[in-house]
Design a protein around this motif. Structure first.
Motif, PDB file in Angstrom:
ATOM      1  N   ASP A  84       1.346  21.872  -6.651  1.00  0.00           N
ATOM      2  CA  ASP A  84       0.017  21.693  -7.216  1.00  0.00           C
ATOM      3  C   ASP A  84      -1.172  21.504  -7.024  1.00  0.00           C
ATOM      4  O   ASP A  84      -0.461  20.256  -7.265  1.00  0.00           O
ATOM      5  N   LEU A  85      -2.187  21.828  -7.236  1.00  0.00           N
ATOM      6  CA  LEU A  85      -3.090  21.177  -7.107  1.00  0.00           C
ATOM      7  C   LEU A  85      -2.908  20.274  -8.284  1.00  0.00           C
ATOM      8  O   LEU A  85      -3.700  18.813  -8.863  1.00  0.00           O
ATOM      9  N   HIS A  86      -2.823  19.878  -9.566  1.00  0.00           N
ATOM     10  CA  HIS A  86      -2.340  19.060 -11.153  1.00  0.00           C
ATOM     11  C   HIS A  86      -1.225  18.302 -10.438  1.00  0.00           C
ATOM     12  O   HIS A  86      -2.088  17.042 -10.586  1.00  0.00           O
ATOM     13  N   GLU A  87      -0.719  18.648 -10.064  1.00  0.00           N
ATOM     14  CA  GLU A  87       0.129  17.978  -8.948  1.00  0.00           C
ATOM     15  C   GLU A  87      -0.003  16.797  -8.371  1.00  0.00           C
ATOM     16  O   GLU A  87      -0.041  15.791  -7.723  1.00  0.00           O
ATOM     17  N   ALA A  88      -1.009  16.994  -7.554  1.00  0.00           N
ATOM     18  CA  ALA A  88      -1.797  16.350  -5.865  1.00  0.00           C
ATOM     19  C   ALA A  88      -2.855  15.482  -6.827  1.00  0.00           C
ATOM     20  O   ALA A  88      -2.493  14.051  -6.458  1.00  0.00           O
ATOM     21  N   VAL A  89      -3.377  15.532  -7.674  1.00  0.00           N
ATOM     22  CA  VAL A  89      -4.256  15.015  -8.651  1.00  0.00           C
ATOM     23  C   VAL A  89      -3.107  14.098  -8.839  1.00  0.00           C
ATOM     24  O   VAL A  89      -3.740  12.494  -8.779  1.00  0.00           O
ATOM     25  N   SER A  90      -2.575  14.129  -9.874  1.00  0.00           N
ATOM     26  CA  SER A  90      -1.064  13.360 -10.101  1.00  0.00           C
ATOM     27  C   SER A  90      -1.153  11.987  -9.211  1.00  0.00           C
ATOM     28  O   SER A  90      -1.253  10.896  -9.630  1.00  0.00           O
ATOM     29  N   MET A  91      -0.268  13.027  -8.143  1.00  0.00           N
ATOM     30  CA  MET A  91      -0.092  11.880  -7.190  1.00  0.00           C
ATOM     31  C   MET A  91      -0.897  10.370  -6.155  1.00  0.00           C
ATOM     32  O   MET A  91      -0.638   9.565  -6.208  1.00  0.00           O
ATOM     33  N   LEU A  92      -1.794  11.541  -6.107  1.00  0.00           N
ATOM     34  CA  LEU A  92      -2.595  10.535  -5.713  1.00  0.00           C
ATOM     35  C   LEU A  92      -3.047   9.491  -6.867  1.00  0.00           C
ATOM     36  O   LEU A  92      -3.667   8.584  -6.286  1.00  0.00           O
ATOM     37  N   GLU A  93      -3.553   9.079  -7.858  1.00  0.00           N
ATOM     38  CA  GLU A  93      -3.742   8.816  -8.887  1.00  0.00           C
ATOM     39  C   GLU A  93      -2.455   7.766  -8.667  1.00  0.00           C
ATOM     40  O   GLU A  93      -2.696   6.501  -9.084  1.00  0.00           O
ATOM     41  N   SER A  94      -1.519   7.728  -8.692  1.00  0.00           N
ATOM     42  CA  SER A  94      -0.426   7.231  -8.255  1.00  0.00           C
ATOM     43  C   SER A  94      -0.513   6.337  -7.792  1.00  0.00           C
ATOM     44  O   SER A  94      -0.164   5.235  -7.809  1.00  0.00           O
ATOM     45  N   LEU A  95      -1.072   6.986  -6.397  1.00  0.00           N
ATOM     46  CA  LEU A  95      -1.439   5.789  -5.207  1.00  0.00           C
ATOM     47  C   LEU A  95      -2.336   4.816  -5.070  1.00  0.00           C
ATOM     48  O   LEU A  95      -2.626   4.103  -4.706  1.00  0.00           O
ATOM     49  N   SER A  96      -3.290   5.587  -6.183  1.00  0.00           N
ATOM     50  CA  SER A  96      -4.535   4.814  -5.887  1.00  0.00           C
ATOM     51  C   SER A  96      -4.555   2.425  -6.093  1.00  0.00           C
ATOM     52  O   SER A  96      -4.508   2.674  -6.965  1.00  0.00           O
ATOM     53  N   GLY A  97      -4.558   2.429  -5.034  1.00  0.00           N
ATOM     54  CA  GLY A  97      -4.646   0.916  -5.340  1.00  0.00           C
ATOM     55  C   GLY A  97      -3.814  -0.064  -4.451  1.00  0.00           C
ATOM     56  O   GLY A  97      -2.970  -1.057  -5.495  1.00  0.00           O
ATOM     57  N   ARG A  98      -2.105   1.546  -4.396  1.00  0.00           N
ATOM     58  CA  ARG A  98      -0.878   0.441  -4.758  1.00  0.00           C
ATOM     59  C   ARG A  98      -0.406   0.581  -3.336  1.00  0.00           C
ATOM     60  O   ARG A  98      -0.828   1.706  -2.168  1.00  0.00           O
ATOM     61  N   GLU A  99      -0.104   0.082  -2.967  1.00  0.00           N
ATOM     62  CA  GLU A  99       1.217   0.745  -1.915  1.00  0.00           C
ATOM     63  C   GLU A  99       2.516   1.168  -2.180  1.00  0.00           C
ATOM     64  O   GLU A  99       3.384   0.769  -2.856  1.00  0.00           O
ATOM     65  N   HIS A 100       2.990   1.667  -1.385  1.00  0.00           N
ATOM     66  CA  HIS A 100       3.853   2.394  -1.142  1.00  0.00           C
ATOM     67  C   HIS A 100       4.868   2.823   0.300  1.00  0.00           C
ATOM     68  O   HIS A 100       4.106   2.125   0.815  1.00  0.00           O
ATOM     69  N   SER A 101       5.729   2.943   0.039  1.00  0.00           N
ATOM     70  CA  SER A 101       6.684   3.357   1.314  1.00  0.00           C
ATOM     71  C   SER A 101       7.108   5.098   1.820  1.00  0.00           C
ATOM     72  O   SER A 101       6.485   6.105   1.431  1.00  0.00           O
ATOM     73  N   VAL A 102       6.540   4.899   3.309  1.00  0.00           N
ATOM     74  CA  VAL A 102       7.187   6.132   3.828  1.00  0.00           C
ATOM     75  C   VAL A 102       8.175   6.252   4.827  1.00  0.00           C
ATOM     76  O   VAL A 102       8.375   5.020   5.277  1.00  0.00           O
ATOM     77  N   LEU A 103       9.411   7.213   4.377  1.00  0.00           N
ATOM     78  CA  LEU A 103      10.242   6.894   5.576  1.00  0.00           C
ATOM     79  C   LEU A 103      10.221   8.143   5.707  1.00  0.00           C
ATOM     80  O   LEU A 103      10.468   9.475   5.221  1.00  0.00           O
ATOM     81  N   THR A 104      10.937   8.212   7.536  1.00  0.00           N
ATOM     82  CA  THR A 104      11.435   8.981   7.624  1.00  0.00           C
ATOM     83  C   THR A 104      12.900   8.727   9.169  1.00  0.00           C
ATOM     84  O   THR A 104      12.800   8.108   8.956  1.00  0.00           O
ATOM     85  N   GLY A 105      13.548   9.864   8.442  1.00  0.00           N
ATOM     86  CA  GLY A 105      14.550   9.831   9.412  1.00  0.00           C
ATOM     87  C   GLY A 105      15.319  11.053  10.273  1.00  0.00           C
ATOM     88  O   GLY A 105      14.012  11.735  10.512  1.00  0.00           O
ATOM     89  N   ASN A 167       2.915   6.369  13.328  1.00  0.00           N
ATOM     90  CA  ASN A 167       2.936   7.853  13.999  1.00  0.00           C
ATOM     91  C   ASN A 167       4.306   8.415  12.592  1.00  0.00           C
ATOM     92  O   ASN A 167       4.481   8.859  12.436  1.00  0.00           O
ATOM     93  N   ASN A 168       5.024   6.954  12.095  1.00  0.00           N
ATOM     94  CA  ASN A 168       5.965   7.118  11.135  1.00  0.00           C
ATOM     95  C   ASN A 168       4.854   7.816  10.248  1.00  0.00           C
ATOM     96  O   ASN A 168       6.026   8.885   9.560  1.00  0.00           O
ATOM     97  N   VAL A 169       4.288   8.009   9.532  1.00  0.00           N
ATOM     98  CA  VAL A 169       3.727   7.999   8.296  1.00  0.00           C
ATOM     99  C   VAL A 169       3.053   8.967   8.842  1.00  0.00           C
ATOM    100  O   VAL A 169       3.055  10.284   7.800  1.00  0.00           O
ATOM    101  N   VAL A 170       2.616  10.264  10.350  1.00  0.00           N
ATOM    102  CA  VAL A 170       2.598  11.142  10.463  1.00  0.00           C
ATOM    103  C   VAL A 170       3.721  11.667  10.079  1.00  0.00           C
ATOM    104  O   VAL A 170       3.514  13.580  10.165  1.00  0.00           O
ATOM    105  N   GLY A 171       4.706  11.378  10.413  1.00  0.00           N
ATOM    106  CA  GLY A 171       6.108  12.460  10.529  1.00  0.00           C
ATOM    107  C   GLY A 171       6.792  12.469  11.979  1.00  0.00           C
ATOM    108  O   GLY A 171       8.441  12.749  11.823  1.00  0.00           O
ATOM    109  N   LEU A 172       6.847  11.393  13.171  1.00  0.00           N
ATOM    110  CA  LEU A 172       7.960  11.574  13.416  1.00  0.00           C
ATOM    111  C   LEU A 172       7.353  10.170  14.293  1.00  0.00           C
ATOM    112  O   LEU A 172       6.557   9.773  15.491  1.00  0.00           O
TER     113      LEU A 172
END
Length: 192
Positions: A84-105, A167-172
């Protein structure tokens, strides 16, 4: 050569078309797991589950079936699609200013053979203001995306740096797909 994409993702379809592959779209009905396993095991389980599901629906083994699953990981925790919108806000707050990984199998089957591999890309977000987060979430763009953002859309303005395959971040990851197809001497229509 006929290709089947085991996904309803318009982004994956567009990426395939970028390299000349016009795939039949046959979305998997596999129920993805979202937690409970090691991130890499979960990614493999979900990707191969999608491949298995679609393989069971296709009678002709001379078709190339492509299945993929993408996850966003921050501090060992998977950030799936926000509920939902609340969880979307929470995710973006946690990603703010930080590095994360995107993995595609990525899993491919053809003529009774199968191959599974994955690719990891690091993404660094700028520090986001509350206004930026709420404005973005209200567009609805990231609500159906892992991590709550779309790098190929408005979410691009949040990305400071990408280490690895865009393109990995996009999904393929097209570079990985191309290598996997070449292992079986399968050429993409535009690069014969």
């Amino acid at each position: 050569m006929e290709f089947i994409l085991a996904s309803a993702s318009p982004r994956r379809k567009d990426l395939l078309e970028q390299i000349g592959i016009k795939a039949q779209i046959l979305p998997s009905e596999f129920q993805e797991a979202s937690s409970g396993e090691d991130v890499y095991q979960l990614l493999e389980t979900n990707t191969l589950g999608k491949l298995n599901d679609v393989e069971g629906k296709v009678l002709n083994t001379d078709k190339v079936i492509i299945a993929a699953d993408t996850v966003v990981v921050l501090d060992g925790r998977i950030l799936g699609k926000p509920a939902d919108l609340h969880e979307a806000v929470s995710m973006l707050e946690s990603l703010s200013g930080r590095e994360h990984s995107v993995l595609t199998g990525l899993a491919i089957s053809y003529a009774g053979k199968r191959n599974y591999q994955f690719l990891e890309t690091k993404v660094k977000f700028k520090t986001l203001t509350k206004d930026e987060i709420y404005s973005y979430v209200n567009t609805g763009e990231g609500l159906d995306k892992a991590g709550g953002y779309a790098v190929q859309g408005l979410g691009a303005v949040f990305v400071e740096k990408i280490k690895g395959c865009y393109n990995n971040v996009v999904g393929l990851p097209l570079n990985l797909l191309y290598s996997m197809l070449n292992c079986w001497q399968i050429k993409t229509p535009k690069l014969k």
